[in-house]
Write a protein that holds these residues in place. Structure first.
Motif, PDB file in Angstrom:
ATOM      1  N   ARG A 101      18.960  31.876 -23.112  1.00 34.61           N
ATOM      2  CA  ARG A 101      19.411  33.102 -22.574  1.00 34.61           C
ATOM      3  C   ARG A 101      18.132  33.602 -21.839  1.00 34.61           C
ATOM      4  NH1 ARG A 101      23.094  31.245 -23.362  1.00 34.61           N
ATOM      5  NH2 ARG A 101      25.066  31.956 -24.556  1.00 34.61           N
ATOM      6  N   HIS A 102      18.249  34.900 -21.455  1.00 32.22           N
ATOM      7  CA  HIS A 102      17.213  35.758 -20.441  1.00 32.22           C
ATOM      8  C   HIS A 102      17.211  35.000 -19.176  1.00 32.22           C
ATOM      9  CE1 HIS A 102      16.791  38.310 -23.961  1.00 32.22           C
ATOM     10  NE2 HIS A 102      16.421  37.469 -24.736  1.00 32.22           N
ATOM     11  N   HIS A 103      16.145  34.156 -19.206  1.00 30.11           N
ATOM     12  CA  HIS A 103      16.033  33.351 -17.915  1.00 30.11           C
ATOM     13  C   HIS A 103      16.121  31.940 -17.877  1.00 30.11           C
ATOM     14  CE1 HIS A 103      13.705  36.912 -16.709  1.00 30.11           C
ATOM     15  NE2 HIS A 103      12.930  37.104 -17.658  1.00 30.11           N
ATOM     16  N   GLY A 104      16.778  31.347 -18.944  1.00 29.64           N
ATOM     17  CA  GLY A 104      17.095  30.025 -18.724  1.00 29.64           C
ATOM     18  C   GLY A 104      16.212  28.972 -18.937  1.00 29.64           C
ATOM     19  N   ASN A 105      14.801  29.536 -19.427  1.00 26.56           N
ATOM     20  CA  ASN A 105      13.888  28.518 -19.534  1.00 26.56           C
ATOM     21  C   ASN A 105      14.287  27.238 -20.263  1.00 26.56           C
ATOM     22  OD1 ASN A 105      12.133  30.373 -18.124  1.00 26.56           O
ATOM     23  ND2 ASN A 105      11.674  31.368 -20.205  1.00 26.56           N
ATOM     24  N   THR A 106      14.850  27.430 -21.667  1.00 28.71           N
ATOM     25  CA  THR A 106      14.976  26.195 -22.358  1.00 28.71           C
ATOM     26  C   THR A 106      16.129  25.197 -21.871  1.00 28.71           C
ATOM     27  OG1 THR A 106      14.526  27.516 -24.264  1.00 28.71           O
ATOM     28  CG2 THR A 106      15.772  25.567 -24.608  1.00 28.71           C
ATOM     29  N   LEU A 107      17.210  25.893 -21.295  1.00 32.20           N
ATOM     30  CA  LEU A 107      18.141  25.170 -20.143  1.00 32.20           C
ATOM     31  C   LEU A 107      17.560  24.235 -19.385  1.00 32.20           C
ATOM     32  CD1 LEU A 107      21.051  24.288 -20.107  1.00 32.20           C
ATOM     33  CD2 LEU A 107      21.571  25.970 -18.593  1.00 32.20           C
ATOM     34  N   LYS A 108      16.436  24.895 -18.446  1.00 33.34           N
ATOM     35  CA  LYS A 108      15.929  24.022 -17.254  1.00 33.34           C
ATOM     36  C   LYS A 108      15.180  22.979 -18.007  1.00 33.34           C
ATOM     37  CE  LYS A 108      15.166  28.050 -14.907  1.00 33.34           C
ATOM     38  NZ  LYS A 108      14.130  29.264 -14.374  1.00 33.34           N
ATOM     39  N   ILE A 109      14.791  22.978 -19.310  1.00 32.13           N
ATOM     40  CA  ILE A 109      14.140  22.038 -19.765  1.00 32.13           C
ATOM     41  C   ILE A 109      14.955  20.997 -20.209  1.00 32.13           C
ATOM     42  CG2 ILE A 109      12.938  21.248 -21.798  1.00 32.13           C
ATOM     43  CD1 ILE A 109      10.939  22.479 -19.586  1.00 32.13           C
ATOM     44  N   LEU A 110      16.048  21.335 -21.033  1.00 33.85           N
ATOM     45  CA  LEU A 110      17.028  20.490 -21.252  1.00 33.85           C
ATOM     46  C   LEU A 110      17.928  19.633 -20.183  1.00 33.85           C
ATOM     47  CD1 LEU A 110      18.638  22.500 -23.969  1.00 33.85           C
ATOM     48  CD2 LEU A 110      16.635  20.695 -24.346  1.00 33.85           C
ATOM     49  N   GLN A 111      17.961  20.280 -18.895  1.00 32.29           N
ATOM     50  CA  GLN A 111      18.692  19.790 -17.785  1.00 32.29           C
ATOM     51  C   GLN A 111      17.753  18.479 -17.101  1.00 32.29           C
ATOM     52  OE1 GLN A 111      19.190  23.268 -15.782  1.00 32.29           O
ATOM     53  NE2 GLN A 111      21.747  23.427 -16.291  1.00 32.29           N
ATOM     54  N   ALA A 112      16.390  18.717 -17.364  1.00 32.79           N
ATOM     55  CA  ALA A 112      15.361  17.875 -17.034  1.00 32.79           C
ATOM     56  C   ALA A 112      15.768  16.609 -17.753  1.00 32.79           C
ATOM     57  CB  ALA A 112      13.945  18.412 -16.884  1.00 32.79           C
ATOM     58  N   GLU A 162       8.644  16.639 -31.136  1.00 38.32           N
ATOM     59  CA  GLU A 162       8.835  17.874 -30.682  1.00 38.32           C
ATOM     60  C   GLU A 162       8.174  18.213 -29.193  1.00 38.32           C
ATOM     61  OE1 GLU A 162       6.453  21.925 -32.728  1.00 38.32           O
ATOM     62  OE2 GLU A 162       7.869  20.910 -33.865  1.00 38.32           O
ATOM     63  N   PHE A 163       8.998  19.090 -28.629  1.00 41.38           N
ATOM     64  CA  PHE A 163       8.604  19.303 -27.162  1.00 41.38           C
ATOM     65  C   PHE A 163       8.422  20.727 -26.974  1.00 41.38           C
ATOM     66  CE2 PHE A 163       8.989  20.239 -22.716  1.00 41.38           C
ATOM     67  CZ  PHE A 163       7.896  19.617 -22.277  1.00 41.38           C
ATOM     68  N   SER A 164       7.377  21.167 -26.612  1.00 39.27           N
ATOM     69  CA  SER A 164       7.318  22.723 -26.426  1.00 39.27           C
ATOM     70  C   SER A 164       6.705  23.083 -24.956  1.00 39.27           C
ATOM     71  CB  SER A 164       6.915  23.498 -27.466  1.00 39.27           C
ATOM     72  OG  SER A 164       5.229  23.164 -27.483  1.00 39.27           O
ATOM     73  N   ASP A 168       5.962  21.051 -16.153  1.00 42.51           N
ATOM     74  CA  ASP A 168       6.420  21.121 -17.463  1.00 42.51           C
ATOM     75  C   ASP A 168       7.752  20.178 -17.540  1.00 42.51           C
ATOM     76  OD1 ASP A 168       4.611  23.048 -18.402  1.00 42.51           O
ATOM     77  OD2 ASP A 168       6.001  24.776 -17.209  1.00 42.51           O
ATOM     78  N   LEU A 169       8.638  20.221 -16.347  1.00 43.35           N
ATOM     79  CA  LEU A 169       9.839  19.584 -16.243  1.00 43.35           C
ATOM     80  C   LEU A 169       9.505  18.063 -16.269  1.00 43.35           C
ATOM     81  CD1 LEU A 169      11.701  21.683 -13.542  1.00 43.35           C
ATOM     82  CD2 LEU A 169      12.059  21.668 -16.045  1.00 43.35           C
ATOM     83  N   GLU A 170       8.593  17.464 -15.673  1.00 46.42           N
ATOM     84  CA  GLU A 170       8.306  16.147 -15.902  1.00 46.42           C
ATOM     85  C   GLU A 170       7.729  15.625 -17.287  1.00 46.42           C
ATOM     86  OE1 GLU A 170       7.931  12.367 -15.129  1.00 46.42           O
ATOM     87  OE2 GLU A 170       8.784  13.813 -13.675  1.00 46.42           O
TER      88      GLU A 170
END
Length: 155
Positions: A10-21, A107-109, A134-136
Motif C-alpha cells: 500500500r501507500h507508495h506501492g514499494n513492495t509491489l514494484k519489487i515483486l513486478q521486477a 530473503e530480499f529486502s 534495487d529492482l535489478e
C-alpha cells in the motif's frame, strides 16, 4: 519454476514494484492478500511472502495468510521493503514456515519511500526507493532463487 508470492503493498506501492521486477524474470503469480482470502498454494514449486514493514513488522494480513494457507514442507522465501528500519523483518512469517517444516530459500529486502506518520512532516524518508539498482537486485535475487531450487531438485 512456478512461484506464488502472497503480498501486501500500500501507500507508495514499494513492495509491489519489487515483486513486478521479480515477475519480469520468472513465472510468478502475485496474490494480493487483501483481495484473495484463500489460495491453492500446493501446486507451486515455492511460495514467497512479501510486505512493507509496518510498525517494525510484516503486515498482519500477510502473516495470517501464511498461517492459514501455507502448505506443509513448501519451500518459501521472503521479500520486504522498509523506510527507516527493518524491524523484525520477516521473523513472524519465518516462524510460521518453521512450524510447517518449510525450507527457507532466502530473503530480499530494500529501502522503500516512506511517508507514514511523522515521516510525512519531513517529506518522507528513503526518497527515490526502490530505485533501478534495487529492482535489478530483486531480479538477481529471484534468478538466484530459481537456480538454487532447480539445483536442489536435481540432487
Amino acid at each position: 519454476m512456478k512461484t506464488a508470492i502472497c503480498y501486501y503493498s500500500r501507500h507508495h506501492g514499494n513492495t509491489l514494484k519489487i515483486l513486478q521486477a521479480m515477475a519480469s524474470v520468472g513465472e510468478i503469480d502475485l496474490i494480493d492478500v487483501t483481495r484473495t482470502k484463500s489460495a491453492q498454494l500446493a501446486g507451486y514449486d515455492c511460495v514467497g511472502f512479501a510486505s512493507g514493514i509496518y510498525g517494525f513488522e510484516f503486515q498482519k494480513a500477510v502473516v495470517e495468510f501464511a498461517r492459514q494457507q501455507l502448505p506443509q514442507s513448501k519451500p518459501v522465501f521472503f521479500v520486504y521493503t522498509y523506510g527507516g528500519a527493518k524491524g523484525t523483518g520477516a521473523k513472524a512469517v519465518a516462524e510460521i514456515a518453521a512450524e510447517k517444516g518449510c525450507p527457507v530459500l532466502g530473503e530480499f529486502s530494500c529501502k522503500g519511500f516512506d511517508t507514514f506518520g511523522p515521516f510525512k512532516l519531513v517529506g518522507g524518508i528513503a526518497k527515490g526507493h526502490p530505485n533501478d539498482r534495487d529492482l535489478e537486485n530483486a531480479r538477481r535475487f529471484y534468478r538466484d532463487l530459481q537456480t538454487k531450487l532447480e539445483n536442489e531438485v536435481q540432487t
